[in-house]
Design a protein around this motif. Structure first.
Motif, PDB file in Angstrom:
ATOM      1  N   UNK A 149      -2.059  -5.385  -8.448  1.00 37.25           N
ATOM      2  CA  UNK A 149      -1.442  -4.216  -9.072  1.00 37.25           C
ATOM      3  C   UNK A 149      -2.325  -3.018  -8.748  1.00 37.25           C
ATOM      4  N   UNK A 150      -1.779  -2.060  -8.017  1.00 36.57           N
ATOM      5  CA  UNK A 150      -2.580  -0.916  -7.568  1.00 36.57           C
ATOM      6  C   UNK A 150      -2.231   0.357  -8.319  1.00 36.57           C
ATOM      7  N   UNK A 151      -1.272   0.279  -9.239  1.00 30.71           N
ATOM      8  CA  UNK A 151      -0.930   1.470 -10.007  1.00 30.71           C
ATOM      9  C   UNK A 151       0.406   1.283 -10.689  1.00 30.71           C
ATOM     10  N   UNK A 177      -0.068   0.632   1.942  1.00 33.62           N
ATOM     11  CA  UNK A 177      -0.919  -0.351   2.609  1.00 33.62           C
ATOM     12  C   UNK A 177      -1.013  -0.064   4.102  1.00 33.62           C
ATOM     13  N   UNK A 178       0.113   0.331   4.695  1.00 35.62           N
ATOM     14  CA  UNK A 178       0.077   0.705   6.113  1.00 35.62           C
ATOM     15  C   UNK A 178      -0.834   1.898   6.336  1.00 35.62           C
ATOM     16  N   UNK A 179      -0.763   2.884   5.412  1.00 36.97           N
ATOM     17  CA  UNK A 179      -1.641   4.051   5.529  1.00 36.97           C
ATOM     18  C   UNK A 179      -3.107   3.638   5.389  1.00 36.97           C
ATOM     19  N   UNK A 221      11.063   6.809 -21.678  1.00 34.70           N
ATOM     20  CA  UNK A 221      10.164   6.676 -20.529  1.00 34.70           C
ATOM     21  C   UNK A 221      10.309   5.272 -19.959  1.00 34.70           C
ATOM     22  N   UNK A 222      10.254   5.186 -18.637  1.00 28.24           N
ATOM     23  CA  UNK A 222      10.301   3.912 -17.923  1.00 28.24           C
ATOM     24  C   UNK A 222       8.997   3.758 -17.160  1.00 28.24           C
ATOM     25  N   UNK A 223       8.321   2.599 -17.334  1.00 28.17           N
ATOM     26  CA  UNK A 223       7.072   2.309 -16.640  1.00 28.17           C
ATOM     27  C   UNK A 223       7.320   1.198 -15.634  1.00 28.17           C
ATOM     28  N   UNK A 224       6.984   1.471 -14.378  1.00 26.56           N
ATOM     29  CA  UNK A 224       7.191   0.512 -13.302  1.00 26.56           C
ATOM     30  C   UNK A 224       5.851   0.219 -12.639  1.00 26.56           C
ATOM     31  N   UNK A 225       5.397  -1.043 -12.630  1.00 21.40           N
ATOM     32  CA  UNK A 225       4.126  -1.356 -11.957  1.00 21.40           C
ATOM     33  C   UNK A 225       4.261  -1.220 -10.448  1.00 21.40           C
ATOM     34  N   UNK A 226       3.195  -0.729  -9.820  1.00 19.47           N
ATOM     35  CA  UNK A 226       3.123  -0.586  -8.372  1.00 19.47           C
ATOM     36  C   UNK A 226       2.279  -1.738  -7.848  1.00 19.47           C
ATOM     37  N   UNK A 227       2.937  -2.720  -7.212  1.00 14.86           N
ATOM     38  CA  UNK A 227       2.273  -3.953  -6.802  1.00 14.86           C
ATOM     39  C   UNK A 227       2.240  -4.059  -5.287  1.00 14.86           C
ATOM     40  N   UNK A 281       8.612  -0.504  -1.468  1.00 19.58           N
ATOM     41  CA  UNK A 281       8.522   0.166  -0.172  1.00 19.58           C
ATOM     42  C   UNK A 281       7.335   1.125  -0.146  1.00 19.58           C
ATOM     43  N   UNK A 282       7.114   1.820  -1.267  1.00 24.32           N
ATOM     44  CA  UNK A 282       5.982   2.745  -1.321  1.00 24.32           C
ATOM     45  C   UNK A 282       4.662   1.998  -1.203  1.00 24.32           C
ATOM     46  N   UNK A 283       4.555   0.834  -1.868  1.00 28.85           N
ATOM     47  CA  UNK A 283       3.325   0.057  -1.774  1.00 28.85           C
ATOM     48  C   UNK A 283       3.080  -0.410  -0.342  1.00 28.85           C
TER      49      UNK A 283
END
Length: 645
Positions: A499-501, A534-536, A488-494, A528-530
């Motif tokens: 840190x938002x997820x 944020x734009x959303x 498993x690979x865990x990647x922080x969503x910043x 890019x997803x973060x």
């Protein structure tokens, strides 16, 4: 004679028979009418049952994994049968031109279909006709200018009436479904509603099918790009080159068996080519089980030593950029022993092989990076095409799983106040196990229950774990086992400094280590997803502020257009209720003389049932707010009442 008794009896009998016959005739007529009405009611009930059954069948058809053309044709056929029409057409809107294009037809003559395949009407005109004419036309009475449907063609084909509805999804007109009948029939309001409902179902199915086709096309494009990259950067050409090189090496250094192995990690490797009856190395090897190879890697020099069968064995390191990337292993015949000269020749050959392998590896990395950039460009375009967070996160999970070659991917959203994470999106690849295919969307987990996730969020850096790691914590081993995962690979969503997820990529096939390139690709995608999230969020916030300003404007307008306080307050309350939707609103003012709160305006509140509230008593929320001068939110009033709040 009239006085004859027999004559009187006969006359009486005749009259009695006539009365009886008339009575029986009336009873028979009544019974026939009642039977006819019963039959009509039963027929109507059966027709209603058939229509509902067909509507359910249409829903099942639209939910089936069919191609778009097959799906529309099946839905159109079932709709025609359900509503008793002769035939029908389905037009879809061309996104480029905005005009309607014939996509499916059923029950209509081929010449007519060819003539109406490209109607002189666009989606906007069709929507206007539908709103004005309610989707119904009689070809016998409408003119060419009024109908826009070329009624003469339909009259020549024996069709007299038409009923249509828009294919709508999220207020967007995607097309039209039109039904035709050979009879001039008047359609009831219920049939209008039924066809409109079918149109909405087909519209949503069309949107899903288009989205699915886009995903399939993107996946096929990615597969083609990956296949092309593998062909261009394939080691097959290197294998042929190395095979020929080993044949040439035999002239310099005699050997029975030969193998070239590449070090995949510090302690293991795999053979890329071999010569002879038996390879001196297994397909996958570990340095701990081959001390001769371990010595070659450590000393970075050729090593000559006998093998288990007493043959001379020569091991030579493959060095590129001052790093040992593999080994060349040769075994000599029993009658021959390798010497230092042959070892030097083999080392020179190994340098050339290492250079060729490194060049091939660099070429493969370049192709892989190009592939990743192409996919990231596609993902960026997809993320920037919507401001709906509910659509962004599933696409992110899908893209992560595909780009990192995982079997399952999940995106967690962090609630820092509650110290919990929520599974906001998930995706399972075709190679996923049955346990991985189980849905966990919406599940809430405490961070204390997911130590790996908590660690990744706290450290704000990627983490990856393998089930085969000897020092893996028991809790993590149990976690991986419960998810049927090998790695498993865990990647922080910043987002900036927050840190938002995080995102998790699972692999149930092999206990592999995710490469630095894969981790970097995942981080780029999440960045890019973060930004898109944020734009959303900013877009949603802007819409909220716009609604607030509109509400303030409505209240100000109401206050400026009336000189009576009661009318102004009622207008303000009504504007607030319209904005909040399905909410009762009460406006109460303080009466200083009686020290009470009195209702002066309200929506959804019966004024005569609301008594004045005394400020000196604990009489609920309104009194508390009046006393403290602060807003108060009770998420669940009934729950608060049960707790005695």
């Amino acid at each position: 004679p009239l006085g004859d008794p027999a004559y009187l009896v006969s006359a009486a009998l005749i009259i009695l028979v006539g009365l009886t016959t008339g009575r029986l005739r009336d009873l028979a007529a009544r019974a026939e009418r009642e039977l006819s009405e019963r039959e009509k009611a039963e027929a109507a009930q059966q027709r209603r049952h058939m229509e509902l059954t067909t509507l359910h069948a249409i829903s099942q058809t639209l939910a089936s994994p069919l191609e778009l053309d097959d799906l529309l044709h099946e839905a159109l056929t079932r709709t025609i049968q359900a509503m008793g029409f002769t035939g029908g057409l389905i037009y879809l809107v061309d996104e480029r031109t905005g005009r309607l294009t014939l996509t499916s037809h059923s029950g209509l003559p081929a010449p007519l279909v060819e003539q109406v395949a490209d109607p002189d009407i666009d989606a906007a005109t069709c929507a206007a006709l539908y709103s004005q004419g309610q989707g119904q036309r009689h070809f016998e009475t409408c003119s060419e200018d009024d109908c826009h449907l070329r009624p003469a063609l339909f009259r020549e084909a024996g069709l007299r009436s038409c009923l249509w509805a828009l294919l709508i999804s999220q207020n967007d007109v995607l097309g039209v479904i039109a039904l035709f009948d050979s009879a001039s029939r008047s359609v009831s309001g219920w049939e209008h509603a039924l066809l409109a409902s079918i149109g909405r179902q087909i519209g949503m199915a069309v949107e899903r099918a288009i989205l699915f086709q886009n995903i399939v096309q993107e996946r096929e494009a990615a597969r083609i790009l990956l296949h092309t990259a593998r062909i261009l950067s394939s080691t097959l050409q290197i294998d042929k080159l190395l095979d020929r090189a080993l044949d040439e090496l035999r002239r310099l250094v005699p050997y029975d068996d030969a193998a070239i192995g590449i070090l995949q990690q510090e302690q293991c490797g795999w053979v890329i080519t071999a010569r002879g009856e038996t390879s001196p190395l297994p397909r996958e090897f570990s340095l701990s089980k081959h001390p001769h190879i371990r010595r070659v890697v450590r000393e970075r020099e050729p090593v000559i030593a006998p093998d288990e069968r007493g043959r001379s064995r020569l091991g030579v390191p493959l060095i590129a950029k001052d790093k040992v990337i593999g080994v060349l292993l040769l075994t000599a015949p029993r009658t021959h022993v390798h010497d230092r000269r042959q070892a030097h020749l083999a080392l020179t050959f190994a340098h050339q092989v290492a250079m060729a392998i490194e060049n091939s590896r660099l070429y493969e990395q370049t192709r892989a990076q190009l592939h990743e950039v192409t996919l990231l460009h596609s993902v960026t375009a997809a993320l920037s095409s919507t401001l709906d967070a509910d659509q962004l996160l599933p696409y992110v999970a899908h893209s992560l799983c595909e780009m990192l070659n995982g079997t399952r991917a999940e995106v967690y959203r962090l609630n820092r106040q509650a110290e919990v994470v929520v599974i906001a999106a998930e995706y399972a690849a075709s190679a996923a196990t049955e346990r991985e295919r189980q849905r966990h969307l919406g599940e809430v987990h405490l961070l204390d229950d997911l130590p790996a996730v908590a660690e990744a969020l706290a450290r704000r850096r990627p983490l990856h774990f393998r089930l085969t790691d000897p020092d893996l914590a028991p809790a993590l081993r149990e976690w991986l086992t419960s998810r049927d995962a090998q790695a498993v690979l865990l990647l922080p969503l910043e987002l900036g400094e927050r840190v938002i997820g995080c995102a998790l990529v699972w692999d149930s096939q092999t206990a592999r280590s995710f490469t630095d390139g894969e981790v970097a690709t995942g981080q780029t995608l999440l960045h890019q997803a973060a930004t898109a999230l944020e734009n959303a969020r900013l877009f949603a916030e802007s819409r909220r502020q716009l609604r607030e300003l509109q509400l303030l404007h409505d209240v100000s307008w109401a206050a400026s257009t009336s000189l009576r306080l009661e009318e102004t307050m009622q207008a303000a309350v009504e504007a607030l209720a319209a904005e909040l939707q399905d909410t009762s609103v009460a406006l109460m003012l303080v009466d200083q003389e009686s020290e009470t709160l009195r209702l002066v305006a309200g929506v959804g509140v019966a004024g005569e049932k609301v008594r004045p509230l005394h400020l000196r008593r604990d009489e609920g929320i309104a009194v508390w707010v009046a006393r403290h001068g602060r807003p108060l939110l009770i998420p669940d009033v009934q729950a608060g009442h049960r707790r005695g709040s």
